[in-house]
Design a protein around this motif. Structure first.
Motif, mmCIF file in Angstrom:
data_model
loop_
_atom_site.group_PDB
_atom_site.id
_atom_site.type_symbol
_atom_site.label_atom_id
_atom_site.label_comp_id
_atom_site.label_asym_id
_atom_site.label_seq_id
_atom_site.Cartn_x
_atom_site.Cartn_y
_atom_site.Cartn_z
ATOM 1 N N SER A 178 49.097 40.447 44.672
ATOM 2 C CA SER A 178 49.270 41.860 45.017
ATOM 3 C C SER A 178 48.475 42.774 44.107
ATOM 4 N N ARG A 179 48.112 42.269 42.945
ATOM 5 C CA ARG A 179 47.295 43.055 42.000
ATOM 6 C C ARG A 179 45.830 42.624 42.020
ATOM 7 N N GLY A 180 45.503 41.769 42.991
ATOM 8 C CA GLY A 180 44.130 41.313 43.108
ATOM 9 C C GLY A 180 43.724 40.352 42.022
ATOM 10 N N LEU A 181 44.670 39.600 41.473
ATOM 11 C CA LEU A 181 44.406 38.682 40.376
ATOM 12 C C LEU A 181 44.657 37.241 40.814
ATOM 13 N N ILE A 182 43.995 36.316 40.141
ATOM 14 C CA ILE A 182 44.230 34.900 40.367
ATOM 15 C C ILE A 182 45.144 34.391 39.251
#
Length: 414
Positions: A107-111
């Motif tokens: 949701s935060r664009g992180l892996i």
């Protein structure tokens, strides 16, 4: 049934003084709201052997053990492993927790890195507690009627989880129907030993409510704590004891609960509509600061002379006038200082505080010397003195409370 709780704060940074443990105090306050007795608090670093010893001892003697910290993704976050060892269970990976953690990263664009997966590991058979404010889920282990609750160390996450998930669980689990309420009476011009000498027999006899003392610079707190089913019943237990203590300590009690000496004075100033000017030296402006914050409409101005006196028009006039009236009597000096500020600022009353230090030893507390206090309205005068004089912060705070309490007594009697 009396429920005993214990808090264990985990993290080497707490022992090193890099972070102050505010979580434990906050949890303690919340536990009292639902009538849970907190008997022990401890702090332990990120060492598996010492953590096991601390948690195992806590679990043996308490019904509820609450841990904070050590459930993050790093190598030194080992709370979950130690809790599992204490209760003799294996760690298992909870798929729902893992899915929730992955979702938060996406949701935060992180892996999500692989080390975050361990945050979904909990002791087998424990209750997972989802954390909507972070990536470190909490968990509850139930064992032989007791529970271990592990919370994240981040205060905002811990507080949300405790209020919204843990407290409701505890109330239901232990069928809690009592609360703990405290009343604090604040006392000035009496040391802790003197307060104890006067009400010690009440402290010895106290069971419910209990009575305890806590000393601060310039004041002693008398805490009356009752446990009951509701607020009304608790106050019915507290009120008779409070009345007894007030009759014994009399005017030395200056405030209650969250009130401080400045709040009390503010209320009297509002009622009487009087103005005040101040002279102070040993307290270095603390009295003026308190009055400016609490009673700005009544506080007109002050003359402040400290260790590093600043030259200005008021100080120059003050120094010139008082130096022209030769006197080595500190009581006389303090009275003249009070008269000067009242006339200079045109106030209804004045307060003067003058300290005489007897030696040059640099101490932060209980400096050797005498401090003199005068309050006057031009006709009536109250003077007092205390055998303390020092520029250390503890002494300045103590003397500020003494000075403001002298002012309070004058205002109430005038």
């Amino acid at each position: 049934m009396s429920i005993k709780a214990e808090i264990v704060a985990i993290g080497s940074e707490l022992l090193l003084g890099q972070i102050i443990d505010t979580n434990s105090a906050w949890i303690a306050n919340k536990l009292s709201d639902v009538g849970i007795n907190l008997y022990h608090k401890s702090v332990v670093g990120d060492n598996q052997h010492r953590m096991f010893s601390t948690l195992d001892t806590a679990f043996q003697r308490s019904d509820i053990v609450i841990t904070s910290g050590g459930i993050g993704p790093t190598k030194d976050d080992i709370t979950r492993e130690v809790v599992a060892e204490v209760v003799g269970r294996q760690l298992v990976r909870d798929q729902e927790l893992l899915n929730d953690i992955e979702k938060r990263f996406r949701s935060r664009g992180l892996i999500m890195s692989a080390n975050n997966e361990k945050q979904a590991d909990i002791p087998q058979g424990s209750i997972p507690v989802f954390n909507p404010n972070g990536t470190a889920p909490s968990f509850i282990v139930e064992e032989e009627g007791k529970v271990i609750i592990s919370l994240p160390g981040v205060p905002s996450e811990l507080k949300w989880l405790f209020e919204n998930e843990i407290l409701p669980y505890l109330v239901k689990k232990f069928n809690l129907s009592e609360i703990i309420i405290s009343r604090v009476l604040k006392v000035s011009r009496m040391g802790e030993s003197m307060v104890d000498d006067k009400i010690g027999f009440l402290i010895e006899e106290s069971q419910n409510p209990t009575i305890g003392l806590l000393a601060h610079p310039g004041q002693v707190d008398v805490r009356i704590t009752a446990k009951a089913k509701n607020n009304e019943q608790a106050l019915n237990l507290i009120n008779p004891v409070e009345d007894k203590i007030r009759k014994i300590l009399g005017e030395y009690v200056f405030a209650t609960d969250d009130q401080n000496i400045s709040d009390t004075i503010q209320d009297v100033f509002k009622e009487k509509g009087q103005t005040i000017g101040v002279y102070e030296d040993i307290t270095s402006g603390l009295i003026s600061q308190e009055l400016q914050i609490s009673s700005a409409n009544s506080f007109i101005g002050s003359v402040v002379l400290g260790k590093n006196n600043q030259t200005n028009d008021i100080n120059s006039q003050f120094s010139h006038q008082l130096s022209s009236e030769k006197s080595n009597d500190p009581v006389d000096f303090t009275k003249r200082a009070a008269r000067f500020v009242m006339e200079f600022f045109g106030t209804d009353i004045s307060l003067a505080v003058h300290g005489v230090i007897k030696d040059s030893n640099k101490v932060d507390n209980l400096g050797n010397g005498t401090t003199f206090f005068v309050v006057t309205d031009g006709e009536n005068i109250v003077s007092d003195q205390y055998n303390i004089a020092g520029f250390g912060l503890s002494d300045r705070k103590r003397l500020t409370i003494y000075a403001l309490d002298t002012l309070r007594r004058f205002l109430l009697k005038s």
